[in-house]
Write an enzyme that holds these catalytic residues in place. Sequence first.
Site, PDB file in Angstrom:
ATOM      1  N   ASP A 190      34.797  27.573  31.432  1.00  0.00           N
ATOM      2  CA  ASP A 190      34.918  28.998  31.723  1.00  0.00           C
ATOM      3  C   ASP A 190      34.927  29.816  30.432  1.00  0.00           C
ATOM      4  OD1 ASP A 190      36.077  31.505  33.079  1.00  0.00           O
ATOM      5  OD2 ASP A 190      36.047  30.089  34.740  1.00  0.00           O
ATOM      6  N   SER A 232      35.436  32.647  42.480  1.00  0.00           N
ATOM      7  CA  SER A 232      36.067  32.143  41.253  1.00  0.00           C
ATOM      8  C   SER A 232      37.533  31.836  41.468  1.00  0.00           C
ATOM      9  CB  SER A 232      35.964  33.193  40.142  1.00  0.00           C
ATOM     10  OG  SER A 232      34.750  33.155  39.490  1.00  0.00           O
ATOM     11  N   HIS A 288      39.255  35.485  32.483  1.00  0.00           N
ATOM     12  CA  HIS A 288      38.788  34.781  33.681  1.00  0.00           C
ATOM     13  C   HIS A 288      39.238  33.325  33.696  1.00  0.00           C
ATOM     14  CE1 HIS A 288      35.719  32.976  36.403  1.00  0.00           C
ATOM     15  NE2 HIS A 288      35.813  34.125  37.029  1.00  0.00           N
TER      16      HIS A 288
END
Length: 547
Positions: free
Chosen positions: A158, A377, A217
């Site tokens: 990620d 996600s 994220h």
Amino acid sequence: MRIRHPLTISAVLTSMLLLNLSSAKAQEAEAVPGEYLVKLKAPLFGQDLKKIEKELGAPIESTIPEHRIVRIQKATVQTSKSVIKSLSQNPNVELVEPNYIYRAIKTPNDPELQRLWGLKNFGQSDTKANGTSGIDIDAERAWDLSTGSEDVLVAVIDTGVDSHHPDLKDNVWVNEAEANGKPEVDDDNNGYVDDIHGYNFVDAEKPTPESDDDHGHGSHCAGTIGGRGDDGKGIVGVNWKVKILSAKFLGADGGGSLEGAILAIDYATKAGAKILSNSWGGGGESELLKEAIQRAHSEGALFVAAAGNDGTNNDISPHFPSNYNVPNVLSVAAIDNNGQLASFSNYGKQSVHIAAPGVNIYSSIGNNSYAIWSGTSMATPHVSGVAALLAAKDPSLSHLQIRQRLMASRRPLASLRSKVSSGGMVNAYFALTGQEAPPDMNDPIHWQSQPLAISSAHPYKGGTEETYEVEIPGAKEIALYFSRFETERGYDKVSLFNRAGEKVTDLSGSMDDAYGPVITGDYVRVVFTSDDSVEKYGFDLTKVSYR
């Protein structure tokens, strides 16, 4: 049962030029301008790179020698199609692909929620709507059996992981050989210098040890997988204890390259991660990326992948990497706190495997902070977390056995029966106990039913307006079954109304072998409308279920 149809039918034919979206030129997948990955037939070791550059007609920017891959730079005035065609004719070239760009899959949302409904849903609000009690991954019962293990390594592929976050730092992987070794020395001889917590492949040509999160994220995903539990701080993840490796290839803007993705997957695989959590997607279909996932499969790693946030059917419009047909891939859709498929979530009865909480999920981000985000996600780390919990409970399970157990133990939901191949959402308790969850008795498939015979024209015409009525005297709830349903998404729709004339829903797009929502009462009015552009199959209503 009474069926009255049609009340009004009109098919308005016009001389307007119909817009044929299917013949429109498809948008090309995003890629780094002028960059291509070339897989050679012969090994790179011992070869003269200058000679290879001459053969390829382009400078070599970087290499992945063990897989015979070189990254080259072509003039951006050349089209991708012409470059690939030309290089594919070279007898020394096995495969050519653009250096695709992948993006983090997220939809930021209001950051006020302080409740982890995905782990424990007691009907609380997620800032938008109250939830349905019990629509969660059943974490509390699972924690009675296992709270995770520091022997299980999960790779978050990620934007990186904040190794200093109070909820993450104790569960971040530490490469002891490098942590206790000499600076700027590859102490463990794995090809990467000072990879203490992971590695950074954002600049694939010059990877660095700086794998912390400069976006948020990756840390959000890591918090759901393994926010430290029972420590009196912040949140708790699916695993109270686990080891999280940061394989960073997405940068501060949320984007990363195909080359970086390959390197990150290979790095995580070689480090021994049993679960690879992948909340990203985009680019085109890449054989090179598929090969990296296959290598992970060969090494016993489960590849958990977000299904995508386009609200489309992956069976029809594939999304990558979640659509790769490799045995270790587990594709994840997102649901809300009432168990409904999220409006943004991709789905697919064949290509998407399971669902998990993914709307208004509260978790850790960078700079010791927390936020609420939505997306497949956010659903993916719930599944990765349960996979890690299962690996901790039973270390003897292979990655494919873990995948099979997650699918078999899913909790069936009516809203998911025709949307994901398992027909349900991940359930930690049933996964850890090896049980099959009970059926969803709110699914109309378990109710009484009678046949229907209501259909649009095939294909329907532009400007269609059709109305039908269905009545089951004495029924308390009704649900209509569509054996086939295909309309132009967002433009041509079937609207359902209750007896009071209130609109219950609009159905649009593709949803074969599926029920519409449950309607309270003994009556439903069906209204089909289409615009004057694309004409698709339409629909076949073949059954009504009721109770």
